[in-house]
Design a protein around this motif. Structure first.
Motif, PDB file in Angstrom:
ATOM      1  N   HIS A   1      48.671  45.621  48.841  1.00 18.06           N
ATOM      2  CA  HIS A   1      47.405  44.928  48.607  1.00 18.06           C
ATOM      3  C   HIS A   1      46.537  44.854  49.858  1.00 18.06           C
ATOM      4  CE1 HIS A   1      49.558  43.618  44.972  1.00 18.06           C
ATOM      5  NE2 HIS A   1      48.349  43.458  44.456  1.00 18.06           N
TER       6      HIS A   1
ATOM      7  N   VAL B   1      44.050  47.526  49.694  1.00 17.07           N
ATOM      8  CA  VAL B   1      42.971  47.144  48.778  1.00 17.07           C
ATOM      9  C   VAL B   1      41.982  46.246  49.503  1.00 17.07           C
ATOM     10  CG1 VAL B   1      42.415  45.994  46.599  1.00 17.07           C
ATOM     11  CG2 VAL B   1      44.530  47.324  46.802  1.00 17.07           C
TER      12      VAL B   1
ATOM     13  N   ASP C   1      38.907  50.308  43.728  1.00 12.34           N
ATOM     14  CA  ASP C   1      40.006  49.582  43.090  1.00 12.34           C
ATOM     15  C   ASP C   1      39.458  48.751  41.941  1.00 12.34           C
ATOM     16  OD1 ASP C   1      42.352  50.105  44.971  1.00 12.34           O
ATOM     17  OD2 ASP C   1      40.818  49.400  46.346  1.00 12.34           O
TER      18      ASP C   1
ATOM     19  N   ARG D   1      43.052  44.282  40.933  1.00  9.83           N
ATOM     20  CA  ARG D   1      43.732  44.534  42.206  1.00  9.83           C
ATOM     21  C   ARG D   1      42.991  43.889  43.373  1.00  9.83           C
ATOM     22  NH1 ARG D   1      47.707  47.811  43.183  1.00  9.83           N
ATOM     23  NH2 ARG D   1      46.863  48.577  45.166  1.00  9.83           N
TER      24      ARG D   1
END
Length: 525
Positions: A97, A100, A280, A284
Motif C-alpha cells: 500500500h 499506492v 489505482d 486501494r
C-alpha cells in the motif's frame, strides 16, 4: 542530600561556561568531527557527568543514577512512539500500500519540490500534530526517498519541515506542559506561540525548495512555497488565537495541503511534466491512507474526557530509586517516573497499527516479524537516543541547565532577544519541545517578572525558539538516519541543517524582541 547549586564557582558566568562545555562539545563532535550520534552522545554524557561531579559537586552515584533516569525517560517519550510510527509505515510497505500512497502523492505533482512541500511540510505537520516524537521525520523521509530523492536530502527536508508545527505537536502537548510548569493559562500561551511560529511557517516552505533544488528551486517553485506557507501560517494564527491550540496544526496542515492541491490545478513549475494519475482504484487508495486516518480517529477519540479518564487508570507513578535531591530553593526535585501505558502516544499509535492490520490484511505473525525488523532497523540509533536523554538529565539535575538559564537572564532587556535561544538549547539536549518547556518554562517567566515583561511572551518564546532545534537534536538526527538506512551519517546530516536552524532561530529572536517593544506589543495576548 544533594542540593543543586547553579553557581558552584562563585561566578555565574564561569559556572554557565562550565555547563556550556558539554553542549558545545556535542555540536562540535557531530558537526565538526562528524562523529556518529551514539559515540558523540556517549562522549558528551561522560563529559557532562565529569562537570557535574567535579564542577557542580554532585556525588558520583547520584550522577550515574540521574543518567539512568534520563535514559529510562526516553523509552516512552521517544522510542515507544518512534518504533510504533515506523512499524505502521513498514506494514504499508509490506502490504504494497505504500506504493499506492507514493503514486497518489505523485499524482498531485511530478515536481520534487512541490512533493517535498506537500509531504514534508503539510503531511508531516499532520503527523506532528497527532503524534510527534520523531515519527514525522522518519515517515516523511522514506516517502521522499520512494519518490526519488537522495536519502540524506530526504532526511534533511523532513528535519527542516518539522519546525513550525512542533510547538503544537502531539495535540498541543508542549503548550500544555508549559502551562503546567508556569501556572499561566494554556490558551494564552497557545495564542502567543501561534503568533510567533505562524510567521516561521510562512518561511519554512521557501527553505524546503532551496534545500531541494537550490536557487533554481526558489525561482521556479516559489508560488507553491508561498501558497503552502501562507495558508498554513494564517490558519495556525487564527485557530490558535480563537479556537483551540490543540487543533491548530491539524487544521493548518489540511488547509495548506488543500491550498497546494488547488494551486497545481492551475499552475505548474517550469519544466514539470504533467502529473501522472495514480493508476489505482479508489478502494486501494483509501486503504493506503487508512492507517493515517485511523491514527487521526484514535487520537481524536483519546481527547474526550471520558476516554481520558479511562486511559488514565492505566498509569503508574513511582519515585526513581536513589534519586533524591533538592532544588536551589530547598524544595525536593520531582524525580517521579510515570508509566502511562494507556494514554502514551506510542500506545495510541500501537492501537492504530493493530487496527490497520485489518485494513491492510496482514496477519499477526507477519506483523510481529515486521515489528522485530523495525527495532533492528534503528540499531545504534537507540543508543544515541538513550545517551542524549541521559546527558540532558545529568545536566538538568546537577544544576548546569539552571546555571545557563540564569546567566542568559542576566542580559536585562536584551533577554527578550535571547529567550528563544534558551528554548533552542533545551530542545538541543532533550530532543522535545515539551522537554525544553519543562526545563526552562519557569525560568522564562521568572525572568519576565524580574524585567517587568510579559510572562506569556517569554514563556511562549521558549516553545517557539525550541522548534528550530528539533532538526539538530541528536535524537532526531538518529531517527532520520535510521529511517533512511544511513545510521552513522548523523554528523553529515547535522552539517546540512545546522545553518538553517541558526538562521530561523535569529528570525524568531528578532520577532520576540520586537514583540517585547511597542513595535509589535499588540501581538501579545
Amino acid at each position: 542530600m544533594y542540593r543543586q547549586d547553579p553557581n558552584p564557582t562563585g561566578s555565574l558566568a564561569l559556572s554557565a561556561l562550565l555547563a556550556l562545555v558539554s553542549l558545545v562539545a556535542l555540536l562540535v563532535l557531530l558537526g565538526g568531527f562528524r562523529w556518529k550520534a551514539h559515540w558523540a552522545g556517549l562522549a558528551t554524557l561522560a563529559l557532562a557527568s565529569c562537570v557535574a561531579v567535579v564542577g557542580y559537586r554532585m556525588p558520583v552515584g547520584l550522577a550515574l543514577d540521574a543518567a539512568a533516569y534520563g535514559a529510562a525517560q526516553s523509552v516512552l517519550v521517544v522510542l515507544w512512539i518512534t518504533f510504533n510510527a515506523i512499524w505502521i509505515y513498514n506494514l504499508t510497505v509490506h502490504s504494497g500500500h505504500f506504493e499506492v500512497l507514493r503514486r497518489a502523492f505523485s499524482s498531485v505533482s511530478d515536481d520534487s519540490r512541490v512533493q517535498a512541500i506537500v509531504i514534508a511540510f503539510s503531511f508531516g505537520a499532520l503527523l506532528e500534530a497527532l503524534a510527534g516524537g520523531g515519527g514525522p521525520v522518519a515517515i516523511c523521509s522514506v516517502m521522499l526517498i520512494a519518490l526519488g530523492l537522495h536519502p540524506l536530502r530526504a532526511a534533511a527536508l523532513a528535519l527542516v519541515a518539522d519546525t513550525a508545527p512542533v510547538a503544537f505537536g502531539g495535540l498541543g502537548n508542549p503548550i500544555t506542559v508549559l502551562a503546567g510548569v508556569t501556572g499561566l493559562p494554556a490558551d494564552h500561551l497557545g495564542a502567543m506561540a501561534g503568533r510567533q511560529v505562524s510567521i516561521l511557517a510562512v518561511l519554512v516552505p521557501f527553505v524546503l525548495v532551496i534545500v531541494a533544488d537550490g536557487r533554481r528551486g526558489l525561482r521556479e517553485a516559489w508560488p507553491a512555497a508561498l501558497t503552502a506557507g501562507l495558508s498554513f501560517g494564517v490558519t495556525q494564527f487564527l485557530v490558535s488565537s480563537f479556537l483551540s491550540y490543540k487543533l491548530c496544526d491539524i487544521i493548518a496542515a489540511l488547509v495548506s495541503a488543500g491550498a497546494v492541491l488547488v494551486l497545481v490545478r492551475f499552475w505548474r513549475p517550469t519544466g514539470e511534466r504533467a502529473a501522472r494519475p495514480a493508476g489505482d482504484g479508489a478502494a486501494r487508495i483509501l486503504a493506503a491512507f487508512a492507517p493515517y486516518a485511523i491514527i487521526v480517529a484514535i487520537f481524536s477519540l483519546a481527547q474526550f474526557d471520558a476516554v481520558k479518564a479511562w486511559l488514565a487508570k492505566l498509569t503508574w507513578t513511582f519515585q526513581w530509586p536513589g534519586l533524591h535531591l533538592l532544588a536551589p530553593n530547598g524544595k525536593p526535585v520531582n524525580t517521579g517516573y510515570v508509566v502511562n501505558l494507556g494514554s502514551a502516544t506510542g500506545t495510541l499509535l500501537l492501537v492504530a497499527g493493530l487496527l490497520s492490520l485489518l485494513v491492510l490484511r496482514i496477519g499477526p505473525l507477519v506483523a510481529l516479524r515486521t515489528y522485530g525488523r523495525t527495532i533492528r532497523q534503528f540499531g545504534w540509533a537507540i543508543l544515541a537516543i538513550l545517551s542524549v536523554f541521559a546527558l540532558s538529565y545529568v545536566m538538568n539535575l546537577s544544576g548546569q541547565i539552571t546555571a545557563l538559564g540564569l546567566w542568559l537572564a542576566g542580559a536585562g532587556g536584551f533577554f527578550a532577544f535571547l529567550a528563544p535561544v534558551v528554548g533552542w538549547f533545551g530542545v538541543s539536549i532533550t530532543g522535545t519541545d515539551a522537554g525544553s518547556n519543562a526545563l526552562f518554562g519557569g525560568l522564562q517567566t521568572t525572568a519576565a517578572h524580574q524585567l517587568g515583561a510579559s510572562p506569556v511572551l517569554f514563556g511562549a518564546a521558549n516553545s517557539s525558539g525550541g522548534v528550530m532545534a528539533k532538526m539538530i537534536s541528536p535524537q532526531n538526527l538518529a531517527i532520520g538516519t535510521a529511517a533512511v538506512g544511513l545510521v552513522g551519517k548523523e554528523g553529515e546530516l547535522f552539517r546540512r541543517v545546522f545553518l538553517w536552524s541558526l538562521g530561523l532561530l535569529l528570525v524568531m529572536c528578532a520577532l520576540v524582541y520586537l514583540q517585547s517593544t511597542p513595535v509589535l506589543a499588540w501581538m501579545v495576548p
